[in-house]
Each structure stands twice: as C-alpha cells, then as structure tokens.
Design a protein around this motif. Structure first.
Motif, mmCIF file in Angstrom:
data_model
loop_
_atom_site.group_PDB
_atom_site.id
_atom_site.type_symbol
_atom_site.label_atom_id
_atom_site.label_comp_id
_atom_site.label_asym_id
_atom_site.label_seq_id
_atom_site.Cartn_x
_atom_site.Cartn_y
_atom_site.Cartn_z
ATOM 1 N N ALA A 187 0.843 -1.201 0.000
ATOM 2 C CA ALA A 187 0.000 0.000 0.000
ATOM 3 C C ALA A 187 0.878 1.251 0.000
ATOM 4 O O ALA A 187 0.577 2.242 -0.671
ATOM 5 C CB ALA A 187 -0.931 -0.008 1.213
ATOM 6 N N CYS A 188 1.961 1.203 0.738
ATOM 7 C CA CYS A 188 2.893 2.344 0.735
ATOM 8 C C CYS A 188 3.476 2.544 -0.665
ATOM 9 O O CYS A 188 3.546 3.673 -1.159
ATOM 10 C CB CYS A 188 4.025 2.110 1.735
ATOM 11 S SG CYS A 188 3.513 2.206 3.462
ATOM 12 N N ILE A 189 3.871 1.455 -1.295
ATOM 13 C CA ILE A 189 4.493 1.567 -2.619
ATOM 14 C C ILE A 189 3.496 2.129 -3.633
ATOM 15 O O ILE A 189 3.788 3.062 -4.386
ATOM 16 C CB ILE A 189 5.026 0.197 -3.081
ATOM 17 C CG1 ILE A 189 6.060 -0.348 -2.088
ATOM 18 C CG2 ILE A 189 5.641 0.307 -4.484
ATOM 19 C CD1 ILE A 189 6.356 -1.836 -2.256
ATOM 20 N N GLY A 190 2.291 1.553 -3.632
ATOM 21 C CA GLY A 190 1.274 2.005 -4.586
ATOM 22 C C GLY A 190 0.915 3.462 -4.376
ATOM 23 O O GLY A 190 0.752 4.232 -5.331
ATOM 24 N N ALA A 191 0.800 3.866 -3.116
ATOM 25 C CA ALA A 191 0.458 5.266 -2.822
ATOM 26 C C ALA A 191 1.621 6.182 -3.206
ATOM 27 O O ALA A 191 1.412 7.273 -3.764
ATOM 28 C CB ALA A 191 0.109 5.418 -1.344
ATOM 29 N N LEU A 242 3.843 5.690 -5.515
ATOM 30 C CA LEU A 242 3.949 5.782 -6.984
ATOM 31 C C LEU A 242 2.932 6.751 -7.566
ATOM 32 O O LEU A 242 3.067 7.189 -8.706
ATOM 33 C CB LEU A 242 3.706 4.397 -7.603
ATOM 34 C CG LEU A 242 4.883 3.441 -7.633
ATOM 35 C CD1 LEU A 242 4.400 2.046 -8.064
ATOM 36 C CD2 LEU A 242 5.966 3.926 -8.593
ATOM 37 N N THR A 243 1.876 7.042 -6.796
ATOM 38 C CA THR A 243 0.800 7.872 -7.337
ATOM 39 C C THR A 243 0.646 9.178 -6.561
ATOM 40 O O THR A 243 -0.454 9.698 -6.410
ATOM 41 C CB THR A 243 -0.527 7.085 -7.352
ATOM 42 O OG1 THR A 243 -0.788 6.567 -6.034
ATOM 43 C CG2 THR A 243 -0.455 5.915 -8.295
ATOM 44 N N GLY A 244 1.761 9.667 -6.030
ATOM 45 C CA GLY A 244 1.765 11.044 -5.543
ATOM 46 C C GLY A 244 1.700 11.257 -4.052
ATOM 47 O O GLY A 244 1.682 12.396 -3.596
ATOM 48 N N MET A 245 1.609 10.173 -3.265
ATOM 49 C CA MET A 245 1.540 10.347 -1.819
ATOM 50 C C MET A 245 2.927 10.090 -1.201
ATOM 51 O O MET A 245 3.857 9.661 -1.878
ATOM 52 C CB MET A 245 0.503 9.385 -1.218
ATOM 53 C CG MET A 245 -0.878 9.489 -1.840
ATOM 54 S SD MET A 245 -1.651 11.135 -1.697
ATOM 55 C CE MET A 245 -2.133 11.107 0.038
#
Lengths: 328, 339
Positions: free
Chosen positions: A66-70, A72-75
């Motif tokens: 979840a950290c990686i996905g977030a 990668l998308t600006g968080m």
C-alpha cells in the motif's frame, strides 16, 4: 534545551511532517486508538483522523504494498511494521517492488516512502521479536537504511527520510524509545548519508550503530578513567554509507572496533572493516580491525542469556581496551 | 457468454445495447487493436527465434480480447497494474508499439530505457504503473493506489490484472480484503488462462471459478468469457462504475487461454495438442469478434481481412524504429537506482 524521549521525538517529527504536507500519512497495525505497539503514534489519530492514521488488518506484505502504490501515485506514506521481525513478511514487496521499480522502469518512477520498524533485543521477547535485520536491506540497491541512535537523531533523520524520494527502511530500537535527549521544537532535518562523530578521542575508533552508540559512549566514559580515549562514530545511515569520516578517524587513531547488535556473520561490520582495509587508513593501522557483534545465534528468552547474546558496555570496554593496549 | 464460434441470434441481441453505445468506429478499433496485439506477439516470437532478443517473453496470443475489453471500459487517468504476460494490456492501454518493441529489444528508446525488458514495461505518463515479474507482485500495490485516489478525492480507478496463479498467493488475499474494508476504487481482474505455468486450474483450485472467492471478501465477483471483448468490457464497466460511486472493489474473472507456452522454454508437456487446437479453432477471440462485426453489418469481409495487414504494418514500423534506435550506453549503467 527541551528534553523528549526518542518515541516523543519521532511522534513530533511525524506530526510536523503530516501538518506540513497533506500527502504524508501513516499506515500500520494498531497505530490508531492503540497508539502503536510502542506508543510512537499515540494521539495522532485524534489529531489527524482515521483517513491519515490508517489501522490495518494483520497484513504486512500489503502494508508495504500500500505504501508503494500510494508513493507511486503522488503520496508520501509512512508505514509501520510492528516489530522488525515481521518485515520478513514484506520482503517481496520491499526488495522486488519498492527497491526495483525506479531502475526497472528506466528511472521514470519514484517511491517516496518510509517503512518504520523497531529492531533489537533486550525486552525478553525472544527470537521472533528481537531481530536486527538491517543488513538484509543494506544489500539491496534502491533502498536507503537509517538507524537513529538517540532522540535528536530520531526526529531529524525521520523528517529527512519522509522528504526523501526513495524507499527508506527506518530502523528504531525498542530500548531507545524511552531514552531522553535534547530535541529542538522546530522541524529540522539530518541529511541521509552523513556519518557523525559522536565523541572525539585519539586512541581507538569505535564505529557503532543504533543502541550500540550509547553503549559505546558509556564504554568511552569508563575507559577515559584509564586514560584510553575512544572516538565513537555513528554512521546514522547505513545505506548510503558516508565512509569518509570513518576512514579519517581510523587514520587518526590507528585502531578500529566495529560494534553492532546484529549477528556477526554477514553483518554490517564486515562492510565497515572492508572499507577501512581498502582505504588509505590501512597504512595507519596499528592493530587488526576488530568486530564486536551479536553472537551467531537467535536471541534467547532467558534474561542472562539474552544479555550475553549482544554487545554490552562491558564487552565494548573489554574489546576496546585490548585494542588500545595491543592485547589482541 | 459464447461457448463456441457459432453466433446465435439471441447472443447478437444481447450485445445490441453495448454495440449501440460503443458505435461502429470503437468496435472496429477494438478488433484492430486485437490484431495489433497478436501481430506484436507473433513478431516478438519471431525476433526471439532469430536470436535478436536477449531475454525472455510471455506471449498473450489468444488472450487479446481481455486486454482490449478491459482497457476499453476505462478512462484516461485511470491506473493500470499489469502482469508478466502484459504486452496486450500495455498496447490496449495506449502504449506505442514502437517504444514497447524498443524495450523488448533492449534499446534506449524503450519505455524503460532497455532496463526492464518485456516483463517490466511501464509508462508512468499514462498511469501505466508497470508490468510485474513477480506473480501477484502488483496486487498489494493496488491498495496503495486505491488509497491514494481516495485521499486525493479524484474519480480515478485502478485496475490490477493478474493470472489464475496469482490468485493462490497470500498477497491476493491481503489485498482484496484491505481494498474491501476501505471501499477502495480497485478492479481486480483475474485473467484465468487455465494454467499457472504448468499447473492446470483444476489441480490448483477446489472451486470452479476464481470469482467464487469474492464473497469471502464481501465484494462482487463475476466470471466472464475472456475471449469476448464485449463481455469483458461490460463487466469492467460495471466494476468501474461501482468503484467511481465509492462502493468499493470488484473481482472479475476473465476465462481465456494462452496458445503459446508459458515462456520461451516451455515444451508444454502438461496439455494436449487437441486442447490447444480446440481453443484456437472454436474460441479464437479475433475470429469470433470479426465474425460478430461482419454479421452485425459493422464491417465487411474485406475490411475484416485488411485489419491483419494493417497490424503487420504497424509492427513492421515498430521493429524498424527499434532497430534504428541506439543501445543503452554502458557509461549510464548506474543511472536510475535512486531518485
């Protein structure tokens, strides 16, 4: 100056980062109402709400994912792994995803995330809750690895880690959470990749990480009474490693002892020894470079056994004294 | 939806609405894209056998309808997390065959500057967050993308595509559960091509459909004909609408079949030639969709026949572009590890 505990310093850093930047959020197990297993996030749920202090099911791989996905998308997520031992459940995500995507995608993606976790022994938690696994991550290009050794360092390094555009493994120490130190109220950053000299001395260089820095400083106090002056060097960031101050120190003292809690075999100490041995400091060495690390065993439960499994002030005193006196 | 190549009138009737809403140009483009994917894959295999490719590849021939149907149902700005057999999904997401082929051939002009290859094609500019070499490796990331969308309060969705094999990884369970409890805008698309490398679906699952797992996470699950782009399109449209309404994730299982082996070195001892031939002859997605469009008067036979040639031309140009572009310079080897 105002004193805070290591845990309070981390909390203040998290609060300041989240206040300054709406992209920063926390995610992990029991970090909300419970306040985190070691209380680092206590009160943050009330301040920032459940949308930014996200309690998860027991799913470590997906906390990391979840950290990686977030990221990668600006968080700019800050994940918490309750005990460093449990980071083993995230290895695929951290090693094969977080560390790789930027390079693998031709330098066109970034993963600005921090994964915090408490490592180390000393709490009677036995073999599955006392690991020091930092070197696993040091061995992975694409990750940064940070080990703050006191309250001041904890806040400054955490704020720098949150600012960093790379995945950072941020390793806290359970025994340090309640230790106090001077911590400025305003936000400040300690740049990643800058080794510090924690105490100056001319006889033996002691390179120590995390809780071993305070033990090395205590050992230095002891040995000073005998006229032996230790120079204690804290790399702070294991990767990237700033080795210049270490090499400069060994050139000055001619003797080096590397101290860490993780087991000796394959440990970070080997890298430090190699850096010293392959540098210009080699010509200045007056004694073999020694390592003092955790025994090559899992951490035992029994208090006495646990104590003897990892370096303590006495063992640092003993080893450093031998080096200083040429009794190795 | 359609069990064989024979198109029954009621089937055509069922498509009436979606055919109407998409219109002839979009439908023709969908078929053209399926041809382009197949031509890309066939050329990839050919280049490999000519010794022009350094690494491996996982071909999606036979699975073109799932890629085209899924991408067609989503919008610009949505996110894609893709799997290792992902050339088709990249192409239908809008990646250019030129830069994809350049990546496959390890060129600097490739999407990943020749650092990723076939298994890792990503295009951050189009929110294509990359194909993944690890089975279920991208599935946990979908939770983070979903959270990010929710926190940024946009109406984007994230589609994460994986295979039947990935559905047996622990990451699948963790991710679906987390996306469900937080109602994240994620579409889980399981592309069930019947084999996890050599492991046949019935030996790896004690259920008939992956979609049966959805109720265990409290989300809707459907199984669609993955060789029918419109069936896939309808299911992904429904899942996307649900996600955009803030109602959470869905699991769509798209039943399809890969014609080629798992990767370059697969002798396919685990399945019969007859089985492969049956799928190719009876259920080929391109043949079926082509017949549908011709039967529906959307395309004439000449137009249908010309599409393969158009696709070959597109791929010819992609290969020319790639072969003309330089290899990465060894002096740049350290670039891109850290931001």
């Amino acid at each position: 100056m105002r004193e805070l505990t290591y845990a309070e310093a981390l909390r203040e850093g998290l609060r300041q980062a989240m206040t300054a930047d709406s992209r920063v959020f926390m995610i992990g197990e029991d970090i909300g109402v419970y306040g985190g297993a070691f209380g680092v996030s206590a009160g943050l749920l009330q301040e920032f709400g459940a949308e930014r202090i996200i309690d998860t099911p027991i799913s470590e791989a997906t906390i990391a994912g979840a950290c990686i996905g977030a990221a990668l998308t600006g968080m700019r997520p800050v994940g918490e792994i309750q005990f460093m031992d449990f980071v083993t459940l995230t290895m695929e995500q951290m090693v094969l995803q977080a560390a790789k995507v930027r390079f693998m995608f031709g330098g066109k993606a970034s993963v600005p995330m921090v994964l915090r976790m408490p490592g180390g022994s000393g709490t009677g938690a036995a073999a599955q809750h006392s690991e020091s696994l930092e070197n696993w991550f040091v061995h992975v290009p694409g990750l940064k690895v940070v080990m703050p050794s006191n309250a001041y360092e904890a806040k400054g390094l955490l704020l720098a880690a949150i600012d960093d555009d790379n995945p950072v493994i941020f390793i806290e120490h359970k025994l340090l959470y309640k230790t106090k130190g001077d911590v400025p109220e305003e936000p400040y950053r300690i740049p990643l990749g800058q080794t510090r000299v924690a105490r100056e001395g001319q006889h033996v260089t002691v390179v120590a990480t995390s809780v071993m820095v305070s033990r090395a400083l205590a050992a230095a106090e002891e040995l000073a009474k005998e006229g032996i002056e230790l120079e204690v060097v804290d790399p702070r960031t294991l990767s990237p490693l700033d080795d210049a101050p270490i090499i400069a120190s060994v050139k000055k003292t001619g003797r080096a002892l590397v101290v860490h809690e993780a087991v000796q075999m394959g440990g970070f100490g080997g890298e430090i020894v190699a850096r010293i041995a392959s540098s210009e400091a080699f010509d200045y060495l007056e004694a073999p470079v020694r390592r003092l690390a955790g025994l090559d065993i899992p951490i035992p439960y029994n208090r006495e056994l646990e104590y003897h499994a990892v370096p303590q002030v006495e063992s640092i005193v003993r080893e450093a004294r031998k080096l200083a006196r040429g009794e190795y | 939806m359609v069990a064989s190549g024979q198109l029954q009138p009621e089937v055509i009737q069922r498509y009436h609405e979606v055919i109407e809403s998409l219109g002839p140009e979009v439908l023709k483009q969908m078929l053209q894209d399926m041809h382009t994917i197949r031509a890309f894959e066939e050329r990839a295999e050919q280049l490999y056998s000519l010794g022009k490719v350094h690494g491996t590849m996982h071909l999606s021939i036979g699975q073109e309808a799932t890629a085209v149907g899924a991408s067609g149902a989503l919008r610009d700005g949505d996110y894609l997390l893709n799997h290792h057999r992902g050339h088709g999904h990249c192409l239908s997401w809008g990646s250019t065959p030129e830069r994809m082929m350049a990546e496959f051939l390890g060129r600097e002009a490739g999407y990943c500057r020749g650092r990723g290859g076939s298994m890792h094609i990503a295009d951050m500019e189009s929110n294509n967050l990359g194909a993944n070499g690890i089975v279920a490796g991208g599935v946990p990331l979908a939770v983070g993308v979903g959270l990010s969308i929710k926190m940024r309060k946009t109406d984007q969705v994230c589609i994460v595509i994986f295979g039947d094999g990935a559905s047996n990884e622990g990451a699948f369970h963790e991710s679906m559960n987390m996306a469900s409890i937080w109602n994240l805008p994620v579409i889980y698309l399981c592309e069930n091509n019947q084999y996890a490398m050599s492991m046949p679906f019935p030996k790896a699952f004690n259920i008939k459909h992956v979609s049966e797992r959805a109720p265990g996470y409290g989300i809707p699950g459907v199984t669609v004909d993955g060789n029918d782009p419109l069936d896939v399109y309808l299911a992904i449209s429904d899942a996307a609408a649900r996600a955009r309404r803030g109602e959470g994730p869905s699991l769509v299982e798209s039943v399809t079949y890969r014609y080629k082996g798992h990767s370059k070195s697969d002798r396919q001892a685990y399945r019969s030639r007859d089985e492969v031939a049956e799928w190719m002859e009876q259920r080929d997605p391109i043949k079926r969709f082509s017949s549908l469009l011709v039967a529906g008067g959307i395309l004439d036979q000449a137009g249908a026949d010309g599409m393969r040639e158009t696709a070959m031309g597109i791929i010819d140009r992609a290969v020319e572009f790639s072969e003309a572009s330089p290899m990465p310079d060894v002096s740049t080897i350290l670039e891109g590890v850290y931001a």
